[in-house]
Structure formats: C-alpha cells, structure tokens
Design an enzyme around this catalytic site. Structure first.
Site, PDB file in Angstrom:
ATOM      1  N   ILE A  15       4.123  -4.982   3.026  1.00 21.81           N
ATOM      2  CA  ILE A  15       4.437  -6.406   3.218  1.00 21.81           C
ATOM      3  C   ILE A  15       4.876  -7.051   1.904  1.00 21.81           C
ATOM      4  CG2 ILE A  15       2.061  -7.261   2.901  1.00 21.81           C
ATOM      5  CD1 ILE A  15       4.480  -8.556   5.568  1.00 21.81           C
ATOM      6  N   SER A  37      -2.450  -3.205  -8.484  1.00 25.94           N
ATOM      7  CA  SER A  37      -2.431  -2.312  -7.330  1.00 25.94           C
ATOM      8  C   SER A  37      -3.102  -1.011  -7.739  1.00 25.94           C
ATOM      9  CB  SER A  37      -0.987  -2.048  -6.888  1.00 25.94           C
ATOM     10  OG  SER A  37      -0.963  -1.016  -5.916  1.00 25.94           O
ATOM     11  N   ARG A  38      -3.876  -0.431  -6.841  1.00 26.17           N
ATOM     12  CA  ARG A  38      -4.522   0.828  -7.173  1.00 26.17           C
ATOM     13  C   ARG A  38      -3.507   1.949  -7.309  1.00 26.17           C
ATOM     14  NH1 ARG A  38      -9.067   1.637  -2.786  1.00 26.17           N
ATOM     15  NH2 ARG A  38      -7.467   0.492  -1.672  1.00 26.17           N
ATOM     16  N   LYS A  91      -1.815 -13.407   5.861  1.00 25.63           N
ATOM     17  CA  LYS A  91      -2.600 -13.553   7.082  1.00 25.63           C
ATOM     18  C   LYS A  91      -3.199 -12.196   7.459  1.00 25.63           C
ATOM     19  CE  LYS A  91      -1.132 -11.778  10.370  1.00 25.63           C
ATOM     20  NZ  LYS A  91      -0.611 -10.505  11.004  1.00 25.63           N
ATOM     21  N   ASP A 169      -4.169  -8.280  14.853  1.00 26.10           N
ATOM     22  CA  ASP A 169      -3.369  -8.437  13.628  1.00 26.10           C
ATOM     23  C   ASP A 169      -1.972  -8.972  13.974  1.00 26.10           C
ATOM     24  OD1 ASP A 169      -3.001  -7.855  10.602  1.00 26.10           O
ATOM     25  OD2 ASP A 169      -1.298  -6.870  11.563  1.00 26.10           O
TER      26      ASP A 169
END
Lengths: 315, 315
Positions: A15, A37-38, A91, A169
């Site tokens: 996303i 970010s991992r 969201k 979702d």
C-alpha cells in the site's frame, strides 16, 4: 508559502509503494525524508529498521504516515504523537476502539494532528453522492462487496490473524463510504460471520442495520468471489435510486451515470492531511470500525471450509 | 419538595424483582405507576403487555427503567426518549455501541435524561478505591471473575444468544469497576475467547490490556467455576497493593481491610437517576462495553466442550 512538512513513512509494503509514495511525491506540502521498515528500503531517503531508531536519529521529522498492518500501529502512533509529530493512520486506524481513544487523547494533549484515514471516502463519487442524498428520505441500502482474497491479498497472513479483520478489511471501506454519505445514523441489528475452519478471521459476512423511520441496510461482504469483482452501494430514496459502484468511483442516479472520474484517493488523503496540519486539527471518525466491532460482538459465527491461499499452503 | 417522578418499569424478571422494585420503593423521588411485561404482572400498578401500549395509555409516565435483556432494549428506549421520557438502562446498555450512540443523540435532542447504569460501580468499595488510586502510579492489574453460570443464570437462553454476551455479562461488571477506579486509560492488546460447541457466546475469556508507562492488566472471566465464587480486582501500585473483592463490596489495602459495607448498589443507582433528572443531564459511559466489543473483534476464538445447563437440555 511555508516550508514543506518533513514526513516519514513507517511500513514499506504494497500500500505504501502503490499509493502513499506517488501521492506524497505529487504533493508540495510534504517532503519525504525517511522510512522505517523491517525488510524494505526506499531510495533517496534515510532508512531505519524501527520507528524508534528513526525518531531518535532524525528529530526534524514533523509528521509520519503509518502504513503497517493495524496490529502494530498503536505503539508507534502513541510514541510519535507523544514526541509532537503529526500522525496519519492507514485504515483501519487500529486493532481496537479503545486504543484509538487513547491516541486521540495524546494528540489533543500534544497539540498535534491525528488523521485516521478512510481512503474510500476520497473516491470521486462519494462527495457527490453525499450531496445528492442530503435532505432526501432514505428507504433502504444494499451493499455488495465481493472480491477474490487470493487475488488481492496473496500470502498476507496478518489479515487472517486477530486484529486483521478478515473480510472486514475491504468491507470497512464500504462502511466508511456509507457512514459518510447517509444523512441518518444506522446501527447494526444482526450479523452472520463465516470463519474458515483454519483461520481466525471471517471470509464472509452478512450485516443487517436499521436507522430512524424504518430505514434498513443490508451488507454482503464475501472474499470468495472468483468472477467479476463487485464493490457496489445502492440507496433507495423517496426521490430515486442512487448507485455508487466500483468502490465509489462511479455514481449513477436512476440508472443515468452522473459522474465517473479517475481514481485519486490518496492525493485527496494527503491534501486533507496538509489542511489538518495547517489548522492544527484532528480528523478521527471511528464509526466504520465501531460497526465492525459491533458485528463481531453481535454476530453469529459459522465455520466454513478452510482457505488455502497459496500452492502448498496447508496450515 | 417536587412531586415524585412517575416511573414505569419494562421487563419484570429476576433483576427487576430482586433489585429495582425494592430500591424504587425506598426512594421518595420516584412513584412506580406502571409495568410492561409479556408474562409478569405487578400488584398495585397498571400492567401492560407492551411498552408501546403502556405509553399510549398513560401519557403521565415521566421516566422508565428498562430491565429486559439487552437485545430488545434499543427500540423501546428510542421510543421512550422520543416521547420525552427519561430512561434508565440496565447493564449492558445495548447490544451494539452504535445503538447507544443513537440513543444519546435522541436524548440530547429531546432534552431528557439517559442513564446507562453500571450497578457494580455503586458497590461500597468502588469510590474509596478510586480515591485511593488517584495520583498513584499503577503497575499492574489482575481481575479474577469466576462464577457458576448454572447457579446464576439457570435456563436464561438469551444470555447465550448473540447480544447476550455470555461470560461478558458478569465480566462487564468487573470492567465497569476497573474503568471507574483506574486513574489511567487502558486498551486491549489480546484476548482468548472460549465458546462452548453448542453456544453462540463465550463461557470463558482471558483479556490482556496495556496502559501508559507499561501498565498492564490481565482479566480472567470464567463461568465454569463450581467451588467458591470469585469476583476480585487487585491493583499493584508504587504505594502498595489494593484489593477489591466480593464484586466491589470489600476493599483492602496491603491486606488490611479498609472498608466493608452492606451492598446497596441499586439504591445508589436510583439516587443518581433522581439527581440526573433534576439536573436534566445524561450519564452514558460506554467504555466497559467498548472493551467487550474490542475483545470480540480482537479475540481469538476457541471451541470448548458443550454446556448443558438443565437436566434434559441437549440443544
């Protein structure tokens, strides 16, 4: 003109790359300066493994967009708000209603902006639909939100875990539109939830709502749709029938197309975020998530056949 | 002194007879004038089969106490508020959070009092516990709420239906106390829900919460407790340990009993209802039900052995 807001992004997944980064690049009110970010790295900005390291290393960050799965969102949002940074939440805004209450408190105490986004509300047909429905007598609403989870969420295990919401979702997108366009409140009166035998979240849901003066609404969410995909909301009124289709992109009144515009949801989101920051206001409407929580609380659970979404996936 | 408020009761079951009627009789601010119940009749007042018939026949009714199961509460509450009557809701105040939002809107528009009661908050140890905890640093909370459903809810099928909440029906009492006494907010981070194979509501739940500054809270609700019954809340602070036991009746600090007073929860409820009506104010705190909705939304479901609560009951 004021200097652009120094923005960081946390969670560099699909996303973020598909939507957030292009819209940020197009908006002169923001300058992307860092990412946490991992697993992923972004070119042209500072990269960090965790949000905490990023905030420590770069105190100049003024705002942050949180794009990771909802289960991990609250801790980082609370830390960012506590450090005086504006926060944009993808969201759904969190895994519980109570944690969003907590974020609202911290944002108010810190005097910064908290923006709980609902991207579908920025679909081009939504505001014209709201305007047309204002003042009309609503009779009934019918939502059909049917898509193929294997196509849209391949291998996204978090979505099947508690807090990932399963078919809610995508379904919450429909509820975010409905709660924006209807001129009256609605409340859930019943729900049927279908859980795959091997999953902790529902793959399908049927929701019944009521509103004042015998308004009724029915919503069908189904992730097992393999043919044409459907994201439609139909509203019957005393002055005709409104149909929002393609997830809010296309609006028709009494079968005549009123508007059909190119999708630009995330451009709308970042324009609104800039406005909110300039005005030092927050925008947190939990009503879509509240309807989902109500559905989990009031819903009757059914066990359906297991879902295996990848070749060889037999967990 | 003003004339007593003409009060009606809807739902003449166990909670109405055991608690509401004696407390109403003891409070000079109220005069019970009518009752609506499908099956039961009360001596000395007008009796009706439905609330709507009662409201039509007796416009002088000024306030109403709703004591039926939560699934049926919203429609009658909305009608009563819309007719300008003050409304007292038994706990939980409804089957969904959204319907309570709707009632709050109607009460505000009508200028009448809506009182969502939490009877356990009127247990004698609760306000002293709140006072003692104010300003202290909370470290952890542990709730044990274990009782025998066969003893307390024999044959009450509604409690096992969607909206009846199962073990959260007693557990929400603990949450209503916790949200009253803690000086900090908490939010759910995980839940395990045990559903009997033949029931639509959980018989046991384990909840984990967090608060600011590493506060943690754990709650165990279990309806399968056959020996001694337990309704305890323990709070560890930087200044000692507080234990509220017997559902809030007994308060101990560092193992010394601070207060133990006779139970008078519903006398407290009706005294507060009279105050609210006099001031034309409402008192609607949904936070206990919000935590329950969060638990259903975020909780992981487990299927456990079927519950048969009556001889010959094999459904």
């Amino acid at each position: 003109m004021t200097a652009p807001t120094a923005l960081a992004i946390v969670g560099v997944g699909k996303i973020a790359r598909d939507q957030h980064l292009p819209s940020i690049a197009r908006n002169p009110a923001f300058r992307l300066v860092a990412a946490a970010s991992r697993n992923a790295r972004l070119d042209g900005v500072e990269n960090f493994a965790t949000a905490a390291e990023m905030f420590d290393a770069m105190p100049k960050i003024e705002a942050v967009a949180l794009c990771m799965p909802p289960q991990a969102r609250h801790a980082i949002a609370a830390e960012a708000l506590g450090r005086g940074k504006h926060v944009l939440l993808e969201k759904p805004p969190g895994a519980t209603l109570s944690e969003i209450e907590n974020l609202t408190r911290i944002a108010d105490a810190s005097g910064v902006t908290l923006f709980a986004t609902w991207h579908s509300r920025f679909a081009p047909g939504v505001e014209p639909a709201r305007d047309w429905l204002a003042g009309k007598t609503i009779r009934s609403v019918r939502i059909d939100w049917m898509e193929d989870v294997r196509h849209w969420h391949p291998g996204q295990d978090w979505i099947w875990e508690p807090g990932g919401l399963g078919v809610f979702d995508p379904g919450i997108n429909a509820l975010s539109i409905l709660t924006r366009i209807l001129p009256v409140p609605i409340w859930l009166t019943g729900a049927e939830l279908s859980f795959p035998e091997n999953r902790a979240a529902p793959i399908a849901a049927r929701l019944s709502f009521q509103g004042p003066s015998d308004v009724t609404a029915e919503a069908l969410f189904d992730w097992r749709q393999t043919g044409p995909q459907t994201w439609d909301i139909a509203v019957e009124t005393d002055a005709g029938k409104l149909i929002l289709s393609s997830g809010g992109a296309s609006l028709a009144i009494d079968n005549g197309v009123v508007s059909e515009a190119p999708e630009a949801e995330y451009d709308g989101i970042y324009a609104r975020f800039a406005e909110l920051i300039a005005a030092r206001e927050s925008d947190v409407d939990v009503s879509p998530l509240r309807h989902v929580a109500d559905a989990f609380m009031l819903g009757r659970r059914h066990i359906v056949e297991p879902l295996h979404d990848r070749a060889g996936d037999r967990h």
